[in-house]
Design an enzyme around this catalytic site. Structure first.
Site, PDB file in Angstrom:
ATOM      1  N   TYR A 137     -12.482  -2.489  -3.429  1.00  0.00           N
ATOM      2  CA  TYR A 137     -13.031  -2.446  -2.068  1.00  0.00           C
ATOM      3  C   TYR A 137     -14.561  -2.435  -2.059  1.00  0.00           C
ATOM      4  O   TYR A 137     -15.164  -1.886  -1.142  1.00  0.00           O
ATOM      5  CB  TYR A 137     -12.473  -1.234  -1.320  1.00  0.00           C
ATOM      6  CG  TYR A 137     -11.050  -1.433  -0.817  1.00  0.00           C
ATOM      7  CD1 TYR A 137     -10.714  -2.521   0.001  1.00  0.00           C
ATOM      8  CD2 TYR A 137     -10.040  -0.533  -1.132  1.00  0.00           C
ATOM      9  CE1 TYR A 137      -9.417  -2.701   0.467  1.00  0.00           C
ATOM     10  CE2 TYR A 137      -8.739  -0.707  -0.663  1.00  0.00           C
ATOM     11  CZ  TYR A 137      -8.440  -1.796   0.138  1.00  0.00           C
ATOM     12  OH  TYR A 137      -7.162  -1.981   0.620  1.00  0.00           O
ATOM     13  N   GLU A 172      -9.992  -9.602  -7.844  1.00  0.00           N
ATOM     14  CA  GLU A 172      -8.960  -8.571  -7.662  1.00  0.00           C
ATOM     15  C   GLU A 172      -7.871  -8.658  -8.735  1.00  0.00           C
ATOM     16  O   GLU A 172      -7.403  -7.634  -9.232  1.00  0.00           O
ATOM     17  CB  GLU A 172      -8.353  -8.711  -6.262  1.00  0.00           C
ATOM     18  CG  GLU A 172      -9.360  -8.368  -5.161  1.00  0.00           C
ATOM     19  CD  GLU A 172      -8.860  -8.706  -3.758  1.00  0.00           C
ATOM     20  OE1 GLU A 172      -7.709  -9.168  -3.622  1.00  0.00           O
ATOM     21  OE2 GLU A 172      -9.642  -8.508  -2.809  1.00  0.00           O
ATOM     22  N   HIS A 227      -1.955  -5.396   1.346  1.00  0.00           N
ATOM     23  CA  HIS A 227      -3.248  -6.046   1.118  1.00  0.00           C
ATOM     24  C   HIS A 227      -2.978  -7.448   0.607  1.00  0.00           C
ATOM     25  O   HIS A 227      -2.044  -7.657  -0.173  1.00  0.00           O
ATOM     26  CB  HIS A 227      -4.061  -5.289   0.056  1.00  0.00           C
ATOM     27  CG  HIS A 227      -5.220  -6.095  -0.464  1.00  0.00           C
ATOM     28  ND1 HIS A 227      -6.429  -6.152   0.185  1.00  0.00           N
ATOM     29  CD2 HIS A 227      -5.324  -6.930  -1.537  1.00  0.00           C
ATOM     30  CE1 HIS A 227      -7.237  -6.973  -0.474  1.00  0.00           C
ATOM     31  NE2 HIS A 227      -6.594  -7.464  -1.519  1.00  0.00           N
ATOM     32  N   LYS A 279       0.832  -1.202   0.000  1.00  0.00           N
ATOM     33  CA  LYS A 279       0.000   0.000   0.000  1.00  0.00           C
ATOM     34  C   LYS A 279       0.878   1.268   0.000  1.00  0.00           C
ATOM     35  O   LYS A 279       2.093   1.196   0.257  1.00  0.00           O
ATOM     36  CB  LYS A 279      -0.901  -0.033   1.240  1.00  0.00           C
ATOM     37  CG  LYS A 279      -1.893  -1.201   1.222  1.00  0.00           C
ATOM     38  CD  LYS A 279      -2.791  -1.152   2.450  1.00  0.00           C
ATOM     39  CE  LYS A 279      -3.783  -2.298   2.438  1.00  0.00           C
ATOM     40  NZ  LYS A 279      -4.739  -2.201   3.567  1.00  0.00           N
ATOM     41  N   ASN A 324      -1.676  -0.306   6.977  1.00  0.00           N
ATOM     42  CA  ASN A 324      -1.102  -1.575   7.429  1.00  0.00           C
ATOM     43  C   ASN A 324      -0.227  -2.263   6.381  1.00  0.00           C
ATOM     44  O   ASN A 324      -0.140  -3.492   6.339  1.00  0.00           O
ATOM     45  CB  ASN A 324      -2.217  -2.495   7.943  1.00  0.00           C
ATOM     46  CG  ASN A 324      -3.309  -2.695   6.919  1.00  0.00           C
ATOM     47  OD1 ASN A 324      -3.124  -2.356   5.745  1.00  0.00           O
ATOM     48  ND2 ASN A 324      -4.429  -3.264   7.332  1.00  0.00           N
TER      49      ASN A 324
HETATM   50  P1  DAT Z   1      -7.737  -6.789   5.536  1.00  0.00           P
HETATM   51  O1  DAT Z   1      -6.892  -5.787   4.782  1.00  0.00           O
HETATM   52  O2  DAT Z   1      -6.994  -7.382   6.683  1.00  0.00           O
HETATM   53  O3  DAT Z   1      -8.362  -7.808   4.623  1.00  0.00           O
HETATM   54  P2  DAT Z   1     -10.347  -5.524   5.599  1.00  0.00           P
HETATM   55  O4  DAT Z   1     -10.563  -6.102   4.234  1.00  0.00           O
HETATM   56  O5  DAT Z   1     -11.371  -5.806   6.630  1.00  0.00           O
HETATM   57  O6  DAT Z   1      -8.932  -5.957   6.193  1.00  0.00           O
HETATM   58  O7  DAT Z   1     -10.238  -3.928   5.495  1.00  0.00           O
HETATM   59  C1  DAT Z   1      -9.578  -3.313   4.400  1.00  0.00           C
HETATM   60  C2  DAT Z   1      -8.665  -2.244   4.945  1.00  0.00           C
HETATM   61  O8  DAT Z   1      -9.448  -1.189   5.532  1.00  0.00           O
HETATM   62  C3  DAT Z   1      -7.762  -2.706   6.072  1.00  0.00           C
HETATM   63  O9  DAT Z   1      -6.572  -3.278   5.573  1.00  0.00           O
HETATM   64  C4  DAT Z   1      -7.527  -1.461   6.862  1.00  0.00           C
HETATM   65  C5  DAT Z   1      -8.815  -0.695   6.712  1.00  0.00           C
HETATM   66  N1  DAT Z   1      -9.737  -0.939   7.834  1.00  0.00           N
HETATM   67  C6  DAT Z   1     -10.443  -2.073   8.078  1.00  0.00           C
HETATM   68  N2  DAT Z   1     -11.220  -1.960   9.166  1.00  0.00           N
HETATM   69  C7  DAT Z   1     -10.998  -0.706   9.639  1.00  0.00           C
HETATM   70  C8  DAT Z   1     -11.508   0.035  10.738  1.00  0.00           C
HETATM   71  N3  DAT Z   1     -12.414  -0.471  11.579  1.00  0.00           N
HETATM   72  N4  DAT Z   1     -11.039   1.298  10.930  1.00  0.00           N
HETATM   73  C9  DAT Z   1     -10.128   1.834  10.077  1.00  0.00           C
HETATM   74  N5  DAT Z   1      -9.635   1.198   8.998  1.00  0.00           N
HETATM   75  C10 DAT Z   1     -10.048  -0.058   8.780  1.00  0.00           C
HETATM   76 MG    MG Z   2      -9.686  -7.497   3.050  1.00  0.00          MG
END
Ligand code: DAT
Ligand code: MG
Length: 140
Positions: free
Chosen positions: A51, A132, A121, A11, A118
């Site tokens: 997303y 994707e 992805h 990212k 973080n």
């Molecule tokens: P992952 O990337 O572990 O698959 P995800 O698909 O649930 O997680 O979410 C996509 C991204 O969005 C994630 O990498 C970081 C951000 N994110 C997720 N939940 C969040 C939250 N509650 N508050 C802030 N950012 C969040």
């Molecule tokens: Mg995810």
């Protein structure tokens, strides 16, 4: 067990910090194959498709804003069960809670923003991976 492909993104936070090589090193050290690689600045259209499951959530707009804020390194990786395998390498979504030894645990932290930055992805299922990969590598 089946040979899978997964979509990995370093990212904008990871790219800006010069961590693309370290992420790719961990993927290759694990034994997964790099099928294709690209450096690009994501468009809002790509991110809306990528997303789609998060549309409407409180963090969605901030997430898209963050993800189009700079370049990313995109990769398609391949190997037996590499979807779960990369998620395991990446660690928990929240970098504060991600275990040491994982990409997010070792290389990520909370920077105080609304959206979790973080570093990486990784696709979460074979269905997501296919969707994707078609967004980021339409020729594959
Ligand atoms: P992952 O990337 O572990 O698959 P995800 O698909 O649930 O997680 O979410 C996509 C991204 O969005 C994630 O990498 C970081 C951000 N994110 C997720 N939940 C969040 C939250 N509650 N508050 C802030 N950012 C969040
Ligand atoms: Mg995810």
């Amino acid at each position: 067990m089946s040979i899978e492909r997964s979509l990995v993104l370093v990212k904008p936070d990871g790219f800006r910090r010069g961590l693309s090589g370290e992420v790719l090193r961990r993927i290759e050290s694990k034994g997964y194959l790099l099928v294709d690689l690209a450096v690009l600045t994501p468009t809002r259209e790509q991110l809306a498709a990528h997303y789609v499951e998060h549309q409407g959530k409180s963090f969605y707009e901030g997430l898209v804003e963050f993800m189009c804020s700079g370049r990313v390194t995109a990769a398609v990786i391949e190997g037996q069960d590499c979807i779960a395998g990369f998620r395991s390498l990446a660690g928990a979504t929240d970098p504060t809670k991600a275990a040491p030894g994982t990409i997010r645990g070792d290389l990520g932290r909370d920077w105080g923003g609304e959206v979790q930055q973080n570093v990486v992805h990784g696709s979460d299922s074979p269905k997501s991976a296919a969707r994707e990969i078609a967004i980021w590598f339409p020729h594959l």
